[in-house]
Enzyme design. Structure first.
Site, PDB file in Angstrom:
ATOM      1  N   HIS A   1       0.856  -1.184   0.000  1.00  0.00           N
ATOM      2  CA  HIS A   1       0.000   0.000   0.000  1.00  0.00           C
ATOM      3  C   HIS A   1       0.898   1.242   0.000  1.00  0.00           C
ATOM      4  O   HIS A   1       2.103   1.134   0.259  1.00  0.00           O
ATOM      5  CB  HIS A   1      -0.900   0.025   1.244  1.00  0.00           C
TER       6      HIS A   1
ATOM      7  N   HIS B   1       5.954   6.162  -0.531  1.00  0.00           N
ATOM      8  CA  HIS B   1       6.747   5.010  -0.958  1.00  0.00           C
ATOM      9  C   HIS B   1       5.959   3.758  -0.614  1.00  0.00           C
ATOM     10  O   HIS B   1       4.953   3.815   0.086  1.00  0.00           O
ATOM     11  CB  HIS B   1       8.111   4.998  -0.257  1.00  0.00           C
TER      12      HIS B   1
END
Length: 183
Positions: free
Chosen positions: A39, A124
């Site tokens: 995610h 990220h």
């Protein structure tokens, strides 16, 4: 309960990431994230009392909707750096709506006493965590040559409030609430 908000990764992109990462799982004994946990974190809330859950959901549902946007997953790296890594990540191209969403979520939750993020938003995708005594040296040189690798892109149409628990094989993420990005 431990909470965070995030954008789930499209299954096609997850499959491409997994195909590359699977080569390194045996080479480097790190705390690898399972693909089902991939995610992009929007906001980490941390430990929250269960009785705050409905207020958190209500605050998230009031966040201004930026509309859907494209998210590209490309490049690999380490935080803080390859010489003393703590996190191995895939890069996320952060369009303005993603940065705005992170800021708006931060603002909405601050009203509930959840501390604002002090660092600049740096989206990220965490692939592995490097704990004390572990080494990423076995894969660091190979990764350096793949800084520009592209895993794909997808359209983000929603984000989620997640609960994180420790399971027998590491962290388990449960989607508690889905929040649309389009009004």
């Amino acid at each position: 309960m431990r909470l965070f908000t995030g954008i789930a990764i499209d299954p096609t992109v997850t499959a491409k990431l997994s195909a590359v990462v699977d080569r390194w799982r045996l080479q480097a004994k790190l705390n690898w994230s399972p693909p089902e946990n991939y995610h992009v974190t929007v906001k980490f809330l941390g430990e929250c009392a269960e009785d705050k859950l409905e207020a958190i959901v209500a605050a998230l549902e009031q966040v201004p909707r930026p509309g859907e946007f494209e998210v590209a997953i490309e490049g690999l790296g380490f935080f803080p750096n390859a010489r003393s890594p703590h996190v191995f990540w895939a890069g996320v191209t952060a369009p303005a709506p993603l940065e705005r969403l992170a800021s708006d979520v931060d603002d909405a939750l601050r009203t509930l006493g959840i501390p604002a993020e002090e660092r600049r938003y740096s989206p990220h995708l965490t692939l592995a965590r490097v704990k004390a005594g572990q080494s990423a040296a076995a894969i660091a040189d190979e990764i350096a040559g793949l800084k520009r690798i592209r895993f794909g892109q997808f359209t983000a149409r929603e984000f989620y409030l997640y609960r994180s628990r420790t399971g027998p094989r590491g962290s388990v993420y449960e989607k508690l609430r889905r929040i649309e990005l389009v009004e």
